[in-house]
Write a protein that holds these residues in place. Structure first.
Motif, PDB file in Angstrom:
ATOM      1  N   PRO A 367       0.807  -1.222   0.000  1.00 35.66           N
ATOM      2  CA  PRO A 367       0.000   0.000   0.000  1.00 35.66           C
ATOM      3  C   PRO A 367       0.839   1.272   0.000  1.00 35.66           C
ATOM      4  O   PRO A 367       0.456   2.253  -0.664  1.00 35.66           O
ATOM      5  CB  PRO A 367      -0.823  -0.136   1.286  1.00 35.66           C
ATOM      6  N   GLN A 368       1.981   1.260   0.668  1.00 43.11           N
ATOM      7  CA  GLN A 368       2.818   2.457   0.669  1.00 43.11           C
ATOM      8  C   GLN A 368       3.406   2.723  -0.708  1.00 43.11           C
ATOM      9  O   GLN A 368       3.459   3.875  -1.158  1.00 43.11           O
ATOM     10  CB  GLN A 368       3.941   2.322   1.694  1.00 43.11           C
ATOM     11  N   ASP A 371       0.699   4.145  -2.778  1.00 42.39           N
ATOM     12  CA  ASP A 371       0.468   5.540  -2.390  1.00 42.39           C
ATOM     13  C   ASP A 371       1.519   6.460  -3.016  1.00 42.39           C
ATOM     14  O   ASP A 371       1.186   7.521  -3.550  1.00 42.39           O
ATOM     15  CB  ASP A 371       0.503   5.654  -0.864  1.00 42.39           C
ATOM     16  N   ASN A 404      -3.976  -3.212  -1.895  1.00 40.89           N
ATOM     17  CA  ASN A 404      -3.354  -2.296  -2.847  1.00 40.89           C
ATOM     18  C   ASN A 404      -4.399  -1.563  -3.690  1.00 40.89           C
ATOM     19  O   ASN A 404      -4.207  -0.403  -4.069  1.00 40.89           O
ATOM     20  CB  ASN A 404      -2.381  -3.050  -3.748  1.00 40.89           C
ATOM     21  N   ALA A 407      -5.643   1.111  -1.605  1.00 41.23           N
ATOM     22  CA  ALA A 407      -4.645   2.192  -1.516  1.00 41.23           C
ATOM     23  C   ALA A 407      -4.771   3.160  -2.684  1.00 41.23           C
ATOM     24  O   ALA A 407      -4.499   4.360  -2.539  1.00 41.23           O
ATOM     25  CB  ALA A 407      -3.233   1.599  -1.458  1.00 41.23           C
ATOM     26  N   ASP A 410      -7.706   5.381  -1.713  1.00 43.55           N
ATOM     27  CA  ASP A 410      -7.317   6.282  -0.621  1.00 43.55           C
ATOM     28  C   ASP A 410      -6.429   7.404  -1.132  1.00 43.55           C
ATOM     29  O   ASP A 410      -6.562   8.572  -0.730  1.00 43.55           O
ATOM     30  CB  ASP A 410      -6.599   5.503   0.477  1.00 43.55           C
TER      31      ASP A 410
END
Length: 418
Positions: A367-368, A371, A404, A407, A410
């Motif tokens: 997810p990072q 992002d 993911n 993400a 988001d």
């Protein structure tokens, strides 16, 4: 927010971008073939051959992920079938545009392989392709493409139609028509269920690049590229002969009954084009054999008031400038391997840009990392209007990690506002 208000909010967001405006935030338009099935615990075979399970899986994704629009597509390319029916059974053309698993069972086509049939239960369906038309048949095809497709090509493509007029072929066509009706009803029901959840759907027309019809369904890709060198005049004549048929396809499938448009709440009609040979052709071949005929179809579709929704598959870098030949802001471009920053550099806001993270990131990333990717993409490309297309190389993979995909959503809410 109730479903009707949510529907209007998402539809306004999508329409704003298509009209060349900046909405409240960047919309996320998703397409998937197997992600919804895996997320819901089904195999590919279950979802592809059982409409109830496909619907259940799709609705679970709609309720769990805040997409602005969603297309669930479990079929494969079948323009050969829709063009064959264009004059003999036009009412069947919209449903015939894609080849679904049940149709494969009936028609026994040579192009495709399916899970639970030729492939393992949880495999993705595959389009294989095959040489159907011999090089010496170009002239016969160009004289009457529709007649050639029906009389010569279909019996070679579909085992169940190998003897036209036989009891077996007549029975197969009857079963095919019934399957189209069943599938169409299931799709209509799914669109209604999406709307009840606040997810809008645009009416969709269908067309194709003339040279891709020849490469995908008649000569196969390798042969048609060689034909451009060895038989250039015959290739051009065949591409030119297909132009009016493809324009007719767009007009037929894009003529939406007023009550349907009223129910969907929009006057936008998108016309879907997948481009396949673009990556295989150098600029000289592209400009001589591909673009002149595709441009004619694009321009006719735009003149009808439709918005071409184009998958520029593979690398389109060498051909970007040709899009400046078209009216500004009238085409949505989903670019597979071409960096969206390069699209912006070359075209600015001349096309409506759609881009997003590749499936390699959705499958193998975190997810990072998603992002970070999204922040950079939105910072660089959102000005002037942008649509996010997760899994830009073919739609969200069945192997994408749900965290993911979340993400992506988001990140759009954090970095995609105007």
């Amino acid at each position: 927010m109730d479903a009707a208000a949510l529907y209007r909010e998402k539809l306004d967001r999508l329409e704003a971008v298509i009209q060349g405006k900046e909405p409240d935030r960047v919309p996320v338009t998703a397409m998937m073939s197997l992600f919804h099935t895996h997320y819901s615990g089904y195999t590919a075979t279950e979802a592809i051959f059982d409409p109830a399970k496909n619907k259940e899986a799709a609705l679970k994704v709609v309720r769990d992920f805040d997409f602005d629009s969603l297309l669930v597509l479990t079929g494969l390319e079948a323009t050969f079938m829709s063009l064959s029916l264009l004059h003999s059974a036009p009412e069947l053309v919209p449903g015939a545009r894609f080849l679904e698993g049940p149709y494969h069972d009936i028609l026994k086509d040579v192009y495709t392989k399916w899970p639970g049939r030729e492939l393992a239960d949880d495999s993705h369906p595959q389009f294989i392709g095959k040489e159907i038309m011999k090089v010496e048949e170009y002239g016969e095809f160009s004289e009457d493409p529709s007649e050639f497709l029906n009389r010569v090509a279909l019996p070679r493509i579909c085992g169940a139609l190998s003897e036209p007029g036989s009891p077996e072929a007549i029975a197969a066509l009857a079963r095919y028509g019934s399957a189209l009706a069943t599938s169409g009803a299931a799709m209509g029901e799914l669109v209604s269920e999406f709307a009840a959840c606040g997810i809008p759907t645009f009416p969709m027309a269908f067309a194709y690049s003339p040279l891709d019809v020849i490469g995908d369904f008649l000569r196969n890709i390798n042969n048609v590229v060689l034909d451009c060198y060895r038989h250039p005049d015959e290739v051009k004549q065949a591409a030119e002969a297909l132009v009016p048929l493809l324009i007719e396809s767009a007009k037929l499938t894009g003529t939406i009954p007023p009550e349907v448009q009223q129910a969907l709440g929009t006057n936008v009609v998108e016309c879907f084009f997948p481009l396949h040979l673009n990556e295989y052709l150098n600029p000289k071949l592209y400009d001589e054999f591909y673009w002149p005929y595709l441009r004619q179809v694009f321009e006719a579709v735009i003149e009808m008031g439709q918005t071409p929704y184009v998958f520029f598959e593979g690398r389109h870098d060498a051909h970007l400038k040709t899009l400046l030949d078209l009216p500004k802001g009238k085409l949505v471009g989903v670019f597979d391997k071409t960096d969206p920053r390069k699209v912006r550099d070359v075209l600015g806001d001349h096309v409506i840009l759609s881009s997003g993270p590749p499936n390699s990131l959705l499958i193998g990333g975190t997810p990072q990392k998603v992002d970070d990717f999204m922040k950079n993409l939105l910072d660089d490309c959102k000005e002037g209007g942008l649509m996010i297309y997760p899994g830009v190389d073919g739609g969200i993979s069945g192997d994408a990690k749900p965290e993911n995909v979340r993400a992506v959503l988001d990140a759009v809410k954090k970095y995609g506002t105007y």
